[in-house]
Write an enzyme that holds these catalytic residues in place. Sequence first.
Site, short mmCIF file in Angstrom:
data_model
loop_
_atom_site.label_atom_id
_atom_site.label_comp_id
_atom_site.label_asym_id
_atom_site.label_seq_id
_atom_site.Cartn_x
_atom_site.Cartn_y
_atom_site.Cartn_z
N GLY A 142 45.73 35.16 42.74
CA GLY A 142 46.53 36.31 43.17
C GLY A 142 47.64 35.91 44.14
N LYS B 151 40.50 41.74 34.95
CA LYS B 151 39.98 42.31 36.20
C LYS B 151 39.88 43.83 36.04
CE LYS B 151 41.67 38.29 38.59
NZ LYS B 151 42.25 37.68 39.78
N GLU C 280 36.26 36.83 43.36
CA GLU C 280 36.35 38.20 43.85
C GLU C 280 34.97 38.86 43.94
OE1 GLU C 280 39.33 39.47 41.06
OE2 GLU C 280 40.84 38.31 42.14
N GLU D 91 38.99 27.51 40.04
CA GLU D 91 39.98 28.44 40.59
C GLU D 91 39.99 28.32 42.11
OE1 GLU D 91 40.79 32.00 37.71
OE2 GLU D 91 39.16 32.53 39.03
N ASN E 17 41.60 37.23 32.07
CA ASN E 17 40.69 38.04 32.88
C ASN E 17 41.49 39.26 33.36
OD1 ASN E 17 38.95 39.17 34.72
ND2 ASN E 17 39.01 37.45 36.17
N SER F 54 47.14 32.03 39.63
CA SER F 54 48.60 32.20 39.54
C SER F 54 49.23 31.45 38.37
CB SER F 54 49.27 31.80 40.86
OG SER F 54 48.77 32.62 41.90
N HIS G 258 32.95 34.84 39.66
CA HIS G 258 34.36 34.90 40.05
C HIS G 258 34.46 35.04 41.58
CE1 HIS G 258 38.49 36.17 40.47
NE2 HIS G 258 38.70 35.63 39.29
P1 13P Z 1 45.81 35.40 38.90
O1 13P Z 1 46.21 34.69 37.63
O2 13P Z 1 46.27 36.82 38.95
O3 13P Z 1 46.17 34.60 40.12
O4 13P Z 1 44.22 35.49 38.88
C1 13P Z 1 43.51 34.35 38.58
C2 13P Z 1 42.11 34.70 38.35
O5 13P Z 1 41.40 35.06 39.27
C3 13P Z 1 41.58 34.65 36.98
O6 13P Z 1 40.21 34.80 36.95
#
Ligand code: 13P
Length: 253
Positions: A172, A11, A98, A166, A9, A212, A96
């Site tokens: 993050g 982002k 976010e 997640e 992903n 992570s 997601h």
């Molecule tokens: P990170 O791997 O940067 O922690 O992000 C995870 C994530 O949100 C994948 O969708």
Amino acid sequence: MKKKLIIGNWKMNPTTLDEARRIFRSTKNTAKKLTSTEVVVCPPPVYIQALLTKRGDPVVSIGAQDAYFEEQGSFTGEVSPIMLRDLGVTHVIIGHSERREKGESDEVISEKVALALEAGLKVVLCVGEKERDEQGAHLESLKLQIKNSLNKVPKRLIGKLIVAYEPIWAVGAKEAMDPATVYEMSLFVKKSLADAYGHTEAVATQVLYGGSVNFRNAGDIIVRGKVDGLLVGRESVNSDGFTELLKAVDALK
Ligand code: 13P
């Protein structure tokens, strides 16, 4: 053995198409040599068409990071799953954390999941708790989140559903969830799916872990966490790290 599924992903990264092409080329070069790992990359929507070389690219599939719950119409800024499917996109991430943080509700998510599945896309539904507590209240809220996020999704469509667990506090962050807990939680996700759709459907649904993940911890999370794959954020736009991650996962027996 069933292939492990690794989804990157991206982002809102990177900031130029040149860089997007470079990262994608590197991922593709590594993916070509893998034997037991399926790779999907979800770039920002503006890069999708440039990275899709031909329909159904067997080396690296392309996914989107979101899709709207209407097929077409006056919805400024939105992208329909029908459009994505028409381009050759095969997967879409929905729900997601976010986006949930910005107010996307379970109800809207369930509508998005239903239409995307109906359009023939594989949906990567993201779920996960904000925090954990000793009494286990996070289990109840996770179960409810799964149920509500799938509220509008009939059983006949769930063959193309993938669930990415997640935990929000691990997204993050510095460290991933420990693999033993990943295992417990992935079982809990399956149990919640079984309650909603039945045992057979739950067993057939791929459950991924995200939060992570990097090239150092990926193998351990898959082996001890017993998940079907990983949803990777930051490490998926770090060419060297993602190459190492893919190789490490593919080397697992
Ligand atoms: P990170 O791997 O940067 O922690 O992000 C995870 C994530 O949100 C994948 O969708």
